[in-house]
Design a protein around this motif. Structure first.
Motif, PDB file in Angstrom:
ATOM      1  N   GLY A   1       1.268  -1.229  -0.207  1.00 44.44           N
ATOM      2  CA  GLY A   1      -0.433  -0.052   0.446  1.00 44.44           C
ATOM      3  C   GLY A   1       0.291   1.149  -0.253  1.00 44.44           C
ATOM      4  O   GLY A   1       2.110   1.844   0.092  1.00 44.44           O
ATOM      5  N   THR A   2      -0.101   2.168   0.451  1.00 42.88           N
ATOM      6  CA  THR A   2       1.461   4.174  -0.113  1.00 42.88           C
ATOM      7  C   THR A   2       1.238   3.760   1.682  1.00 42.88           C
ATOM      8  O   THR A   2      -0.015   3.800   2.245  1.00 42.88           O
ATOM      9  CB  THR A   2       0.280   4.289  -0.155  1.00 42.88           C
ATOM     10  N   VAL A   3       2.033   4.652   1.749  1.00 46.05           N
ATOM     11  CA  VAL A   3       2.544   5.378   3.161  1.00 46.05           C
ATOM     12  C   VAL A   3       2.863   6.515   2.528  1.00 46.05           C
ATOM     13  O   VAL A   3       3.168   7.341   1.634  1.00 46.05           O
ATOM     14  CB  VAL A   3       4.211   4.713   3.274  1.00 46.05           C
TER      15      VAL A   3
ATOM     16  N   ALA B   1      15.008  16.097  -2.081  1.00 44.76           N
ATOM     17  CA  ALA B   1      14.341  15.324  -0.900  1.00 44.76           C
ATOM     18  C   ALA B   1      12.720  16.135  -0.964  1.00 44.76           C
ATOM     19  O   ALA B   1      12.589  16.636   0.064  1.00 44.76           O
ATOM     20  CB  ALA B   1      14.501  15.339  -0.597  1.00 44.76           C
ATOM     21  N   PRO B   2      11.299  16.467  -1.779  1.00 46.45           N
ATOM     22  CA  PRO B   2      10.429  16.720  -1.830  1.00 46.45           C
ATOM     23  C   PRO B   2       9.746  15.766  -1.107  1.00 46.45           C
ATOM     24  O   PRO B   2       9.928  14.553  -0.999  1.00 46.45           O
ATOM     25  CB  PRO B   2      10.312  17.339  -2.912  1.00 46.45           C
ATOM     26  N   LYS B   3       8.591  16.883  -1.103  1.00 48.45           N
ATOM     27  CA  LYS B   3       7.384  15.979  -0.561  1.00 48.45           C
ATOM     28  C   LYS B   3       7.314  14.787  -0.754  1.00 48.45           C
ATOM     29  O   LYS B   3       7.226  14.568  -2.509  1.00 48.45           O
ATOM     30  CB  LYS B   3       5.890  16.975  -0.210  1.00 48.45           C
ATOM     31  N   ALA B   4       6.850  13.531  -0.423  1.00 48.92           N
ATOM     32  CA  ALA B   4       6.198  12.189  -1.717  1.00 48.92           C
ATOM     33  C   ALA B   4       5.274  11.513  -0.796  1.00 48.92           C
ATOM     34  O   ALA B   4       5.094  11.583   0.370  1.00 48.92           O
ATOM     35  CB  ALA B   4       7.817  11.930  -1.568  1.00 48.92           C
ATOM     36  N   SER B   5       4.445  10.299  -1.602  1.00 51.79           N
ATOM     37  CA  SER B   5       4.256   9.395  -1.247  1.00 51.79           C
ATOM     38  C   SER B   5       4.165   7.454  -1.988  1.00 51.79           C
ATOM     39  O   SER B   5       4.821   7.720  -3.192  1.00 51.79           O
ATOM     40  CB  SER B   5       2.783   9.895  -1.926  1.00 51.79           C
ATOM     41  N   TYR B   6       4.966   7.805  -0.923  1.00 55.82           N
ATOM     42  CA  TYR B   6       5.435   5.942  -1.793  1.00 55.82           C
ATOM     43  C   TYR B   6       4.450   5.286  -1.505  1.00 55.82           C
ATOM     44  O   TYR B   6       3.389   5.138  -0.732  1.00 55.82           O
ATOM     45  CB  TYR B   6       6.564   6.263   0.332  1.00 55.82           C
ATOM     46  N   HIS B   7       4.839   4.317  -2.245  1.00 60.08           N
ATOM     47  CA  HIS B   7       4.218   2.868  -2.517  1.00 60.08           C
ATOM     48  C   HIS B   7       5.380   1.587  -2.212  1.00 60.08           C
ATOM     49  O   HIS B   7       5.525   1.219  -3.149  1.00 60.08           O
ATOM     50  CB  HIS B   7       3.300   2.926  -4.038  1.00 60.08           C
ATOM     51  N   PHE B   8       5.143   0.909  -1.306  1.00 57.18           N
ATOM     52  CA  PHE B   8       5.612   0.261  -0.852  1.00 57.18           C
ATOM     53  C   PHE B   8       4.897  -1.364  -1.886  1.00 57.18           C
ATOM     54  O   PHE B   8       4.206  -1.748  -1.176  1.00 57.18           O
ATOM     55  CB  PHE B   8       6.736  -0.381   0.242  1.00 57.18           C
ATOM     56  N   PHE B   9       6.014  -2.586  -1.990  1.00 57.92           N
ATOM     57  CA  PHE B   9       5.627  -3.683  -2.415  1.00 57.92           C
ATOM     58  C   PHE B   9       7.311  -4.507  -1.068  1.00 57.92           C
ATOM     59  O   PHE B   9       7.960  -4.590  -1.443  1.00 57.92           O
ATOM     60  CB  PHE B   9       6.032  -4.141  -4.033  1.00 57.92           C
ATOM     61  N   GLU B  10       6.119  -6.129  -1.240  1.00 54.42           N
ATOM     62  CA  GLU B  10       7.441  -6.608  -0.221  1.00 54.42           C
ATOM     63  C   GLU B  10       7.518  -8.175  -1.754  1.00 54.42           C
ATOM     64  O   GLU B  10       6.574  -7.590  -2.314  1.00 54.42           O
ATOM     65  CB  GLU B  10       6.194  -7.923   0.393  1.00 54.42           C
ATOM     66  N   ALA B  11       8.401  -8.118  -1.659  1.00 56.36           N
ATOM     67  CA  ALA B  11       9.323  -8.471  -2.878  1.00 56.36           C
ATOM     68  C   ALA B  11       9.917 -10.233  -1.946  1.00 56.36           C
ATOM     69  O   ALA B  11      11.246  -9.762  -1.517  1.00 56.36           O
ATOM     70  CB  ALA B  11      10.170  -7.766  -3.799  1.00 56.36           C
ATOM     71  N   THR B  12      10.197 -11.163  -2.864  1.00 56.48           N
ATOM     72  CA  THR B  12      11.231 -12.638  -2.433  1.00 56.48           C
ATOM     73  C   THR B  12      12.296 -12.009  -3.466  1.00 56.48           C
ATOM     74  O   THR B  12      11.952 -11.921  -4.792  1.00 56.48           O
ATOM     75  CB  THR B  12      10.533 -13.413  -2.478  1.00 56.48           C
ATOM     76  N   VAL B  13      13.966 -12.172  -2.532  1.00 61.87           N
ATOM     77  CA  VAL B  13      14.514 -11.515  -3.642  1.00 61.87           C
ATOM     78  C   VAL B  13      15.199 -13.056  -4.550  1.00 61.87           C
ATOM     79  O   VAL B  13      15.307 -13.813  -3.784  1.00 61.87           O
ATOM     80  CB  VAL B  13      16.160 -11.202  -3.096  1.00 61.87           C
TER      81      VAL B  13
ATOM     82  N   ARG C   1      13.572   7.008   9.952  1.00 62.75           N
ATOM     83  CA  ARG C   1      12.308   6.997   8.560  1.00 62.75           C
ATOM     84  C   ARG C   1      11.562   6.474   8.548  1.00 62.75           C
ATOM     85  O   ARG C   1      11.237   5.265   8.791  1.00 62.75           O
ATOM     86  CB  ARG C   1      13.579   6.517   7.718  1.00 62.75           C
ATOM     87  N   PRO C   2      10.203   7.740   9.681  1.00 61.43           N
ATOM     88  CA  PRO C   2       9.338   6.749   9.187  1.00 61.43           C
ATOM     89  C   PRO C   2       8.564   5.708   8.086  1.00 61.43           C
ATOM     90  O   PRO C   2       8.027   5.013   8.702  1.00 61.43           O
ATOM     91  CB  PRO C   2       8.461   8.034  10.118  1.00 61.43           C
ATOM     92  N   GLU C   3       9.169   6.378   6.866  1.00 58.92           N
ATOM     93  CA  GLU C   3       7.916   5.476   5.691  1.00 58.92           C
ATOM     94  C   GLU C   3       8.861   4.524   5.856  1.00 58.92           C
ATOM     95  O   GLU C   3       8.132   3.454   4.894  1.00 58.92           O
ATOM     96  CB  GLU C   3       7.982   7.002   4.721  1.00 58.92           C
ATOM     97  N   LEU C   4       9.505   4.705   5.959  1.00 56.00           N
ATOM     98  CA  LEU C   4      10.765   2.792   5.484  1.00 56.00           C
ATOM     99  C   LEU C   4      10.266   2.190   7.071  1.00 56.00           C
ATOM    100  O   LEU C   4       9.759   0.818   6.716  1.00 56.00           O
ATOM    101  CB  LEU C   4      12.241   3.663   5.503  1.00 56.00           C
ATOM    102  N   LEU C   5      10.061   2.089   8.026  1.00 58.13           N
ATOM    103  CA  LEU C   5      10.112   1.623   8.594  1.00 58.13           C
ATOM    104  C   LEU C   5       8.286   1.429   9.010  1.00 58.13           C
ATOM    105  O   LEU C   5       7.902   0.020   9.557  1.00 58.13           O
ATOM    106  CB  LEU C   5       9.996   2.580  10.375  1.00 58.13           C
ATOM    107  N   ASP C   6       7.835   1.841   8.385  1.00 55.74           N
ATOM    108  CA  ASP C   6       5.968   1.373   7.963  1.00 55.74           C
ATOM    109  C   ASP C   6       6.156   0.564   7.446  1.00 55.74           C
ATOM    110  O   ASP C   6       5.447  -0.353   7.367  1.00 55.74           O
ATOM    111  CB  ASP C   6       5.684   3.561   7.712  1.00 55.74           C
ATOM    112  N   ALA C   7       6.479   0.738   5.523  1.00 58.81           N
ATOM    113  CA  ALA C   7       6.682   0.049   5.156  1.00 58.81           C
ATOM    114  C   ALA C   7       6.582  -1.411   5.554  1.00 58.81           C
ATOM    115  O   ALA C   7       6.315  -2.779   5.654  1.00 58.81           O
ATOM    116  CB  ALA C   7       7.609  -0.316   3.895  1.00 58.81           C
ATOM    117  N   LEU C   8       8.240  -1.770   6.656  1.00 56.56           N
ATOM    118  CA  LEU C   8       8.800  -2.379   6.767  1.00 56.56           C
ATOM    119  C   LEU C   8       7.841  -3.140   7.868  1.00 56.56           C
ATOM    120  O   LEU C   8       7.648  -4.634   7.907  1.00 56.56           O
ATOM    121  CB  LEU C   8       9.943  -2.306   7.484  1.00 56.56           C
TER     122      LEU C   8
END
Length: 160
Positions: free
Chosen positions: A89-91, A104-116, A146-153
């Motif tokens: 989803g979107t963070v 590093a302007p304002k952003a909307s992050y869309h993360f995906f879980e991925a298998t390497v 980095r709250p957006e990264l921690l949220d994705a994790l």
């Protein structure tokens, strides 16, 4: 990208083809790259601050889907070929106004879980980034403020 496809050895740069959202926010795609057993996450060194981050970057106008952008960023920044397994989803942007800059302007992050699936020995940003596997607990410490990264994790199915 299919396994037989040729991957570019040069990273995209600039924001000429960057997509923006309705409030002018930069649309960013990223992955939470997990080992097949989901015990570890692969982080990369930030070029801006030197800490550890998830692979992510701008979704560009010539990319049909945000997943395409996320997989390209995983290749360029981490040198990995991955399979997207979940849409996390979107963070929303959570940095403080003083942390936002022209670079590093304002952003909307869309993360995906991925298998390497594969870690290549050579990749576009190898000269400026290292990569390292972390447990969940160590990844939380390594990513720091980095709250957006921690949220994705936090949203992923990684074993804790």
């Amino acid at each position: 990208m299919a396994a037989t496809e040729q991957r570019p050895m040069k990273s995209r740069t600039g924001r000429d083809n960057q997509r923006y959202g309705p409030q002018g926010e930069r649309l960013v795609a990223g992955v939470v790259p997990l080992s097949k057993d989901k015990q570890q996450v692969l982080l990369i060194q930030s070029t801006r601050r030197g800490g550890w981050v998830l692979p992510k970057g701008g979704w560009e106008t010539d990319e049909a889907t945000v997943q395409d952008a996320a997989k390209r960023e995983a290749w360029e920044e981490a040198g990995i070929i991955c399979t997207i397994t979940y849409d996390l989803g979107t963070v929303a942007e959570r940095r403080k106004p003083e942390q936002l800059t022209a670079k590093a302007p304002k952003a909307s992050y869309h993360f995906f879980e991925a298998t390497v699936e594969n870690e290549e020995a050579d990749w576009p940003e190898k000269h400026k980034r290292s990569r390292q596997w972390f447990t969940y607990k160590d990844a939380i410490k390594a990513m720091g403020d980095r709250p957006e990264l921690l949220d994705a994790l936090e949203r992923c199915t990684m074993k804790r």
